[in-house]
Design a protein around this motif. Structure first.
Motif, PDB file in Angstrom:
ATOM      1  N   LYS A  44       0.845  -1.197   0.000  1.00 36.56           N
ATOM      2  CA  LYS A  44       0.000   0.000   0.000  1.00 36.56           C
ATOM      3  C   LYS A  44       0.884   1.253   0.000  1.00 36.56           C
ATOM      4  CE  LYS A  44      -4.151   1.687   2.335  1.00 36.56           C
ATOM      5  NZ  LYS A  44      -3.863   2.830   3.196  1.00 36.56           N
ATOM      6  N   ALA A  45       1.933   1.237   0.829  1.00 39.77           N
ATOM      7  CA  ALA A  45       2.831   2.409   0.902  1.00 39.77           C
ATOM      8  C   ALA A  45       3.528   2.636  -0.438  1.00 39.77           C
ATOM      9  CB  ALA A  45       3.860   2.201   2.013  1.00 39.77           C
ATOM     10  N   ASP A  46       3.941   1.540  -1.102  1.00 34.98           N
ATOM     11  CA  ASP A  46       4.564   1.664  -2.434  1.00 34.98           C
ATOM     12  C   ASP A  46       3.620   2.348  -3.415  1.00 34.98           C
ATOM     13  OD1 ASP A  46       6.886   0.167  -1.762  1.00 34.98           O
ATOM     14  OD2 ASP A  46       5.976  -1.720  -2.405  1.00 34.98           O
ATOM     15  N   ALA A  47       2.384   1.833  -3.483  1.00 32.21           N
ATOM     16  CA  ALA A  47       1.423   2.346  -4.475  1.00 32.21           C
ATOM     17  C   ALA A  47       1.084   3.804  -4.191  1.00 32.21           C
ATOM     18  CB  ALA A  47       0.162   1.484  -4.483  1.00 32.21           C
ATOM     19  N   GLU A  48       0.947   4.148  -2.908  1.00 33.82           N
ATOM     20  CA  GLU A  48       0.641   5.546  -2.546  1.00 33.82           C
ATOM     21  C   GLU A  48       1.785   6.470  -2.952  1.00 33.82           C
ATOM     22  OE1 GLU A  48      -2.381   4.758   1.210  1.00 33.82           O
ATOM     23  OE2 GLU A  48      -0.303   5.322   1.618  1.00 33.82           O
ATOM     24  N   ARG A  49       3.020   5.971  -2.824  1.00 32.67           N
ATOM     25  CA  ARG A  49       4.185   6.781  -3.195  1.00 32.67           C
ATOM     26  C   ARG A  49       4.314   6.860  -4.718  1.00 32.67           C
ATOM     27  NH1 ARG A  49       9.854   5.610  -3.158  1.00 32.67           N
ATOM     28  NH2 ARG A  49       9.453   3.489  -2.457  1.00 32.67           N
ATOM     29  N   PHE A  50       4.123   5.731  -5.391  1.00 32.13           N
ATOM     30  CA  PHE A  50       4.273   5.720  -6.856  1.00 32.13           C
ATOM     31  C   PHE A  50       3.265   6.676  -7.497  1.00 32.13           C
ATOM     32  CE2 PHE A  50       3.724   4.373 -11.178  1.00 32.13           C
ATOM     33  CZ  PHE A  50       5.004   4.043 -11.575  1.00 32.13           C
ATOM     34  N   ALA A  52       1.649   9.245  -6.055  1.00 27.77           N
ATOM     35  CA  ALA A  52       1.453  10.394  -5.156  1.00 27.77           C
ATOM     36  C   ALA A  52       0.790  11.590  -5.845  1.00 27.77           C
ATOM     37  CB  ALA A  52       2.786  10.805  -4.550  1.00 27.77           C
ATOM     38  N   GLU A  53       1.067  11.761  -7.159  1.00 27.71           N
ATOM     39  CA  GLU A  53       0.479  12.911  -7.872  1.00 27.71           C
ATOM     40  C   GLU A  53      -1.052  12.858  -7.886  1.00 27.71           C
ATOM     41  OE1 GLU A  53       0.500  12.748 -12.323  1.00 27.71           O
ATOM     42  OE2 GLU A  53       1.631  10.897 -12.058  1.00 27.71           O
ATOM     43  N   HIS A  54      -1.629  11.662  -7.684  1.00 26.26           N
ATOM     44  CA  HIS A  54      -3.085  11.511  -7.740  1.00 26.26           C
ATOM     45  C   HIS A  54      -3.745  11.527  -6.360  1.00 26.26           C
ATOM     46  CE1 HIS A  54      -2.910  10.884 -11.994  1.00 26.26           C
ATOM     47  NE2 HIS A  54      -2.190   9.782 -11.897  1.00 26.26           N
ATOM     48  N   LYS A  55      -2.931  11.700  -5.304  1.00 23.97           N
ATOM     49  CA  LYS A  55      -3.492  11.703  -3.938  1.00 23.97           C
ATOM     50  C   LYS A  55      -4.559  12.789  -3.827  1.00 23.97           C
ATOM     51  CE  LYS A  55      -1.847  11.409   0.836  1.00 23.97           C
ATOM     52  NZ  LYS A  55      -2.403  10.109   1.157  1.00 23.97           N
ATOM     53  N   GLY A  56      -5.701  12.444  -3.206  1.00 17.94           N
ATOM     54  CA  GLY A  56      -6.774  13.421  -3.055  1.00 17.94           C
ATOM     55  C   GLY A  56      -7.821  13.332  -4.151  1.00 17.94           C
ATOM     56  N   LYS A  57      -7.506  12.653  -5.247  1.00 16.67           N
ATOM     57  CA  LYS A  57      -8.505  12.499  -6.316  1.00 16.67           C
ATOM     58  C   LYS A  57      -9.489  11.379  -5.950  1.00 16.67           C
ATOM     59  CE  LYS A  57      -5.390  14.191  -9.890  1.00 16.67           C
ATOM     60  NZ  LYS A  57      -4.554  13.823 -11.056  1.00 16.67           N
ATOM     61  N   GLY A  58     -10.660  11.436  -6.527  1.00 18.33           N
ATOM     62  CA  GLY A  58     -11.733  10.496  -6.193  1.00 18.33           C
ATOM     63  C   GLY A  58     -11.365   9.042  -6.416  1.00 18.33           C
ATOM     64  N   PHE A  60      -8.331   7.693  -6.158  1.00 20.34           N
ATOM     65  CA  PHE A  60      -7.025   7.318  -5.582  1.00 20.34           C
ATOM     66  C   PHE A  60      -7.085   6.014  -4.763  1.00 20.34           C
ATOM     67  CE2 PHE A  60      -3.606   7.718  -2.349  1.00 20.34           C
ATOM     68  CZ  PHE A  60      -2.515   7.757  -3.203  1.00 20.34           C
ATOM     69  N   ASP A  61      -8.071   5.892  -3.872  1.00 23.16           N
ATOM     70  CA  ASP A  61      -8.132   4.696  -3.014  1.00 23.16           C
ATOM     71  C   ASP A  61      -8.350   3.438  -3.847  1.00 23.16           C
ATOM     72  OD1 ASP A  61      -7.727   6.328  -0.887  1.00 23.16           O
ATOM     73  OD2 ASP A  61      -9.772   6.233  -0.119  1.00 23.16           O
ATOM     74  N   GLU A  62      -9.211   3.561  -4.853  1.00 18.95           N
ATOM     75  CA  GLU A  62      -9.487   2.429  -5.754  1.00 18.95           C
ATOM     76  C   GLU A  62      -8.222   2.048  -6.533  1.00 18.95           C
ATOM     77  OE1 GLU A  62     -12.103   1.638  -9.818  1.00 18.95           O
ATOM     78  OE2 GLU A  62     -12.388   3.515  -8.723  1.00 18.95           O
ATOM     79  N   LEU A  63      -7.482   3.072  -6.959  1.00 15.53           N
ATOM     80  CA  LEU A  63      -6.241   2.850  -7.708  1.00 15.53           C
ATOM     81  C   LEU A  63      -5.219   2.100  -6.854  1.00 15.53           C
ATOM     82  CD1 LEU A  63      -4.331   3.442 -10.133  1.00 15.53           C
ATOM     83  CD2 LEU A  63      -3.912   5.708  -9.127  1.00 15.53           C
ATOM     84  N   VAL A  64      -5.049   2.546  -5.599  1.00 13.77           N
ATOM     85  CA  VAL A  64      -4.091   1.907  -4.695  1.00 13.77           C
ATOM     86  C   VAL A  64      -4.528   0.472  -4.390  1.00 13.77           C
ATOM     87  CG1 VAL A  64      -3.165   1.957  -2.336  1.00 13.77           C
ATOM     88  CG2 VAL A  64      -3.251   4.066  -3.705  1.00 13.77           C
ATOM     89  N   GLU A  65      -5.809   0.299  -4.137  1.00 15.21           N
ATOM     90  CA  GLU A  65      -6.342  -1.041  -3.841  1.00 15.21           C
ATOM     91  C   GLU A  65      -6.094  -1.995  -5.009  1.00 15.21           C
ATOM     92  OE1 GLU A  65      -9.134  -1.591  -1.289  1.00 15.21           O
ATOM     93  OE2 GLU A  65      -9.403  -3.687  -1.874  1.00 15.21           O
ATOM     94  N   PHE A  66      -6.391  -1.513  -6.210  1.00 18.91           N
ATOM     95  CA  PHE A  66      -6.218  -2.360  -7.394  1.00 18.91           C
ATOM     96  C   PHE A  66      -4.743  -2.669  -7.657  1.00 18.91           C
ATOM     97  CE2 PHE A  66      -5.340  -2.213 -12.031  1.00 18.91           C
ATOM     98  CZ  PHE A  66      -5.664  -3.542 -12.283  1.00 18.91           C
ATOM     99  N   MET A  67      -3.891  -1.649  -7.562  1.00 18.82           N
ATOM    100  CA  MET A  67      -2.473  -1.859  -7.905  1.00 18.82           C
ATOM    101  C   MET A  67      -1.737  -2.729  -6.896  1.00 18.82           C
ATOM    102  SD  MET A  67      -1.827  -0.681 -10.862  1.00 18.82           S
ATOM    103  CE  MET A  67      -0.040  -0.804 -10.822  1.00 18.82           C
ATOM    104  N   THR A  68      -2.330  -2.938  -5.700  1.00 16.22           N
ATOM    105  CA  THR A  68      -1.714  -3.817  -4.697  1.00 16.22           C
ATOM    106  C   THR A  68      -2.388  -5.183  -4.649  1.00 16.22           C
ATOM    107  OG1 THR A  68      -3.187  -2.921  -2.985  1.00 16.22           O
ATOM    108  CG2 THR A  68      -1.039  -1.878  -3.217  1.00 16.22           C
ATOM    109  N   SER A  69      -3.356  -5.422  -5.548  1.00 16.14           N
ATOM    110  CA  SER A  69      -4.202  -6.620  -5.442  1.00 16.14           C
ATOM    111  C   SER A  69      -3.537  -7.900  -5.928  1.00 16.14           C
ATOM    112  CB  SER A  69      -5.514  -6.397  -6.201  1.00 16.14           C
ATOM    113  OG  SER A  69      -5.263  -6.274  -7.591  1.00 16.14           O
ATOM    114  N   GLY A  70      -2.388  -7.797  -6.574  1.00 19.83           N
ATOM    115  CA  GLY A  70      -1.704  -8.989  -7.072  1.00 19.83           C
ATOM    116  C   GLY A  70      -0.381  -8.595  -7.698  1.00 19.83           C
TER     117      GLY A  70
END
Ligand code: ATP
Ligand code: MG
Length: 140
Positions: A44-50, A52-58, A60-70
């Motif tokens: 999760k920390a990796d995806a949030e850092r990678f 980061a430019e999208h933090k705060g967008k609607g 973002f959480d879905e993006l982080v969840e998906f990119m860490t899913s496998g």
């Protein structure tokens, strides 16, 4: 900084569907050389850092969840004009708008599950390549 590398990730949707080989085939057929590559999974920390430019967008959480899913495949690709040429090869973010023949048109299923990432500038490519790889792992 040069204009000859870009960073791609084959995203969890495409990896889980068995598209690694097909997508790497498209990439090398298009004239990109693989300068670094690995199968890995983002925390999760990796995806949030990678992303980061999208933090705060609607999305973002879905993006982080998906990119860490496998697992994903991360790779540095080498070619003259790599960033622009690779974004043309993958097509629009939303596969519904992606041009015929592009990787997202062929392998993506939705705006969020869109099969591949491509750096958006030379500065991003450099940052993202070093996010995933040490200098000695990049054969650029
Ligand atoms: P990427 O950075 O993954 O190569 P991109 O540069 O085409 O994609 P960005 O604007 O950087 O697009 O968005 C990063 C990712 O966030 C997109 O690939 C997509 O999966 C997701 N995303 C962007 N906008 C939306 C949205 N409106 N709804 C859902 N997901 C989105
Ligand atoms: Mg982007």
């Amino acid at each position: 900084m040069t204009n000859n590398i870009t960073l791609t990730m084959i995203k969890p949707d495409a990896v889980s569907k068995g598209y690694i080989g097909k997508i790497l085939g498209e990439i090398t057929e298009a004239g990109f050389a693989i300068a670094a590559m690995k199968l890995t999974q983002l925390t999760k920390a990796d995806a949030e850092r990678f992303y980061a430019e999208h933090k705060g967008k609607g999305f973002f959480d879905e993006l982080v969840e998906f990119m860490t899913s496998g697992p994903i495949v991360a790779a540095v690709l080498k070619k003259e004009n790599a960033v622009e040429d690779f974004r043309r090869l993958i097509g629009s973010t939303n596969p519904e708008n992606a041009a015929e023949g592009t990787i997202r048109k062929k392998y993506a299923e939705s705006m969020s599950k869109n099969a591949v990432h491509g750096s958006d500038s030379d500065a991003s490519a450099d940052r993202e390549a070093h996010f995933h790889f040490a200098d000695r792992e990049i054969f650029a």
